[in-house]
Design an enzyme around this catalytic site. Structure first.
Site, PDB file in Angstrom:
ATOM      1  N   TYR A 122      -6.631  -1.922  -1.271  1.00  0.00           N
ATOM      2  CA  TYR A 122      -6.055  -1.619   0.025  1.00  0.00           C
ATOM      3  C   TYR A 122      -5.815  -2.936   0.735  1.00  0.00           C
ATOM      4  O   TYR A 122      -6.242  -3.981   0.266  1.00  0.00           O
ATOM      5  CB  TYR A 122      -6.999  -0.721   0.852  1.00  0.00           C
ATOM      6  CG  TYR A 122      -8.387  -1.323   1.064  1.00  0.00           C
ATOM      7  CD1 TYR A 122      -8.703  -1.969   2.248  1.00  0.00           C
ATOM      8  CD2 TYR A 122      -9.358  -1.249   0.066  1.00  0.00           C
ATOM      9  CE1 TYR A 122      -9.962  -2.528   2.448  1.00  0.00           C
ATOM     10  CE2 TYR A 122     -10.602  -1.807   0.259  1.00  0.00           C
ATOM     11  CZ  TYR A 122     -10.922  -2.450   1.448  1.00  0.00           C
ATOM     12  OH  TYR A 122     -12.162  -3.017   1.621  1.00  0.00           O
ATOM     13  N   GLU A 152      -0.019  -2.971  -1.313  1.00  0.00           N
ATOM     14  CA  GLU A 152      -1.405  -2.607  -1.049  1.00  0.00           C
ATOM     15  C   GLU A 152      -1.394  -1.574   0.077  1.00  0.00           C
ATOM     16  O   GLU A 152      -0.934  -1.848   1.182  1.00  0.00           O
ATOM     17  CB  GLU A 152      -2.215  -3.835  -0.630  1.00  0.00           C
ATOM     18  CG  GLU A 152      -2.296  -4.924  -1.692  1.00  0.00           C
ATOM     19  CD  GLU A 152      -3.319  -4.626  -2.771  1.00  0.00           C
ATOM     20  OE1 GLU A 152      -3.995  -3.570  -2.679  1.00  0.00           O
ATOM     21  OE2 GLU A 152      -3.450  -5.432  -3.707  1.00  0.00           O
TER      22      GLU A 152
END
Length: 766
Positions: free
Chosen positions: A303, A376
């Site tokens: 992430y 991401e």
């Protein structure tokens, strides 16, 4: 094979061999492990932290603040290290348990994107999508993983010959623990297939491109993460000595072995023994090589909310003009994401984060010349990271789809042809019908004067007429006057300066738009300028502000300054409509507000359509794009939803938009048909405004032709068949019809009827 024998593989030499399946390991227990943020401003400090633990809790290492998972013993080492840190959570197992509970709840929901799905569930859904639209998609095999699981993909493209179409590739889950990176590619596939018939932008893209979606690039690691170790990153390569796994996104050939990868098999970034040592990277590489039509690729991870373009293995950038295109396309994707749910994604070169040698986008661009990105996904640097709540699957996927569409259109589509108020499906008989066409330059320049409309009437030859320029991207097309019941097949064509033809629909003239000429009866025409028995409020309404009101609206960043009706019109129905002292003073708050029309008698109509202009805005505030605007219809018995706008779309950010629908598609025709417009504040922090104007109900149909006297069977001639029908009923008692031979309509068939048919016998019908 089944039972204790695991997966059987067929080798190149066609020798079948099997290995016993490993016993299921007990899930890794993270009780007492802490999630910590460690401040690492230099590479030396990063190395010190990696000496304590390799279990970093983000997709890729970088300098700055980095989350790690540490055992009690590792936490003691961290305390003694002198590194600056903060504790994010004292017990990581609680995060895992909470995520599991929410996911189990989401699995019971009808929506597919309310829970993270298993390898089996994903592949089952791929099969369902193929069954739903076999004309658009097919399932393909990329190859097998190291444990023998099949890596599947979905090929999606519009009908017709796709041999010359550009390719787009989207994959996810090279890193096992990044579960959201499975759901986003699945959403891309789902939306492209489910909305092909209703979203002109999706149709235009698929008519120009072939989309390849590979949702699970690392199926072994993904399943191991789901069943055994939630934070497992690598594949399941047996490195010996009880050590498993290669980081697939350090195993690609571009820059392999460099900074940001490790030669230690125990490390999270272990690059493998050689470039493409792993079957998972081999099969993806081979797929890319076998499909030279691929021009763009996105590798989804989590992430950090980043859009990264090459290179990552060294401090170098793509040469011009590619660099400028990477910069522009990346910025456009970030803008598309921001416009969807207000989330900020940073676009930058991959090396800006930290060097990472051997990743997939570097190889796709450096070796294949494919424009390639790493995205991401959510969250940014927030906590928790990999344990992104299942409730955020859908908004994450929606904003990612917006980014994909933005990039794909610019990479593939030459000219985008759309219809701001729709393309006509019903037109008034005996009258020309004008409609607007938008022709937007996307990936090519429009050849001025090439904009044309082609029309065929009742199956005849196509006749072309030039479009009339209205300014900007807008043009006017005009369908010719046609007798009632006539059918017009039509399409729009434009040419690029390079000589390429672009048509809408793309397969024209084999596939066209179609309109039927009808007599149109206007059953309702409400400009909202005067009161016409609309009512505000319904059972379940609970909004505290922003209640519907008919008025001249005052402009804010969320609501219109003017109604839609041309001057001198000023009024519309709007959610309060006053500006107030701030954007949120009079917006819809606390729940829903409903606006209900008077009852319309449609019982004697043939085929009525409802049309209106509507305004909906929910993209302002601290929590934008969480709400929907619904339009319902009832025949007097049950309310049915005919349209839903939002939560995130091009039509939920303000602006007047036209919509129409066929009444029979939703309810029966009755004397008590009503419409209801519902604006609702579903969550805190959003600014919700809605408006409605210029509602019409139009009936389309052609009058029944007058019967030809004596043509009892309606075949256009008055002959022996008609006389025989009359004679067979001659002398019959009351109750006869015209078709039975009752020429004068008195209910029986007698001498008067026989005389009447004999007068016209043998004559052609007029």
């Amino acid at each position: 094979m089944t039972s204790r024998w695991g997966i059987c593989l067929l080798t190149a030499a066609a020798v079948l061999w099997c290995r016993p399946a490993a016993a299921q390991e007990a899930p890794v227990d993270y009780t007492g492990h802490k999630m910590v943020n460690v401040t690492l401003p230099t590479e030396a400090e990063l190395d010190r932290m990696l000496a304590i633990t390799e279990k970093f809790a983000t997709c890729r290492l970088h300098l700055g603040t980095v989350p790690f998972i540490v055992s009690p013993a590792e936490f003691a080492q961290l305390e003694a290290s002198g590194l600056e840190y903060t504790v994010l959570h004292d017990n990581v197992q609680e995060l895992i348990d909470a995520e599991r509970a929410e996911n189990e709840q989401g699995q019971r929901d009808d929506s597919w994107f309310t829970a993270y799905k298993s390898y089996v569930q994903v592949n089952t859904r791929l099969d369902e999508l193929v069954a739903l639209r076999p004309d658009l998609c097919s399932k393909f095999t990329v190859g097998s993983s190291i444990e023998g699981r099949t890596v599947y993909g979905l090929r999606i493209t519009g009908p017709g010959d796709s041999s010359g179409r550009a390719g787009l590739m989207f994959d996810g889950c090279q890193h096992a623990r990044e579960w959201i990176a499975v759901m986003v590619p699945m959403y891309i596939a789902d939306r492209m297939i489910e909305t092909y018939d209703t979203d002109s932008a999706v149709a235009a893209l698929l008519d120009e491109a072939v989309v390849y979606v590979v949702p699970i690039a690392n199926p072994d690691g993904y399943e191991y993460s789901r069943t055994t170790d939630r934070y497992w990153r690598k594949n399941r390569r047996n490195n010996g000595g009880g050590i498993y796994g290669v980081d697939l996104n350090r195993n690609w050939g571009q820059g392999w072995g460099g900074a940001g990868s490790s030669g230690n098999p125990s490390d999270e970034t272990y690059r493998g023994t050689a470039p493409f040592s792993e079957p998972e990277t081999q099969i993806l590489r081979n797929f890319a090589i076998a499909h030279p039509e691929i021009v763009a690729h996105i590798d989804f991870h989590s992430y950090s909310q980043l859009i990264l373009y090459p290179y990552g293995y060294d401090y170098i950038l793509p040469p011009e003009p590619d660099l400028s295109r990477f910069v522009d396309l990346s910025a456009d994707m970030a803008d598309a994401i921001l416009a969807t749910h207000g989330e900020v994604y940073i676009d930058q070169p991959s090396y800006d984060l930290y060097l990472a040698a051997g990743d997939m986008p570097d190889w796709m661009y450096g070796n294949q010349g494919i424009f390639a990105w790493t995205i991401e996904l959510r969250p940014d640097s927030a906590f928790p990271g990999f344990e992104l709540p299942a409730s955020e699957i859908l908004p994450t996927a929606e904003e990612s789809f917006a980014a994909v569409m933005s990039m794909s259109q610019q990479m593939v589509i030459k000219l985008l042809i759309t219809y701001p108020a729709g393309h006509p499906s019903q037109v008034p008989a005996e009258q020309p019908t004008a409609f607007q066409v938008s022709i937007q330059e996307v990936n090519a320049q429009l050849q001025a004067g090439s904009e044309k409309l082609f029309v065929s009437v009742d199956g005849g030859a196509f006749v072309e007429t030039a479009l009339t320029a209205l300014g900007g991207t807008l043009y006017q097309a005009t369908l010719p006057a046609t007798p009632c019941g006539g059918v017009l097949d039509y399409y729009v064509e434009a040419q690029t300066t390079q000589g390429a033809y672009v048509r809408s629909p793309s397969e024209a003239p084999a596939s066209t738009w179609s309109a039927t000429a009808s007599e149109i009866t206007l059953a309702a025409d409400d400009t909202m300028e005067t009161a016409t028995a609309w009512t505000v409020g319904a059972t379940g309404d609970n909004a505290t502000t922003g209640i519907w009101n008919r008025m001249d609206p005052q402009a804010t960043a969320a609501q219109p300054e003017d109604d839609h009706t041309p001057a001198p019109g000023v009024n519309c129905w709007v959610t309060d409509g006053r500006a107030g002292t701030s954007i949120g003073t009079y917006d819809v708050d606390g729940g829903r507000t409903s606006l209900t029309s008077p009852a319309y008698n449609l019982s004697a109509m043939t085929d009525p359509y409802v049309s209106y202009w509507r305004w909906f805005s929910n993209n302002q505030g601290s929590a934008p794009n969480e709400d929907v605007f619904r339009v319902q219809i009832t025949d007097g018995a049950t309310w049915v939803t005919a349209e839903t706008v939002g939560p995130a779309s091009a039509e939920s950010g303000g602006g007047w938009f036209y919509h129409e629908f066929r009444v029979r598609d939703f309810v029966a025709l009755s004397g008590s048909v009503q419409l209801r417009f519902i604006a609702e504040d579903a969550g805190g922090g959003s600014i919700v405004e809605a408006a409605v104007d210029d509602l019409q109900i139009r009936d389309f149909g052609c009058p029944e032709p007058e019967p030809c006297p004596g043509d009892l069977n309606g075949d256009g001639v008055r002959d022996l068949a008609d006389l025989s029908a009359l004679l067979s009923n001659y002398g019959s008692p009351a109750g006869m019809t015209y078709e039975d031979g009752d020429m004068d309509g008195d209910g029986d068939v007698d001498l008067a009827d026989l005389s009447a048919i004999l007068e016209v016998y043998g004559l052609a019908c007029p």
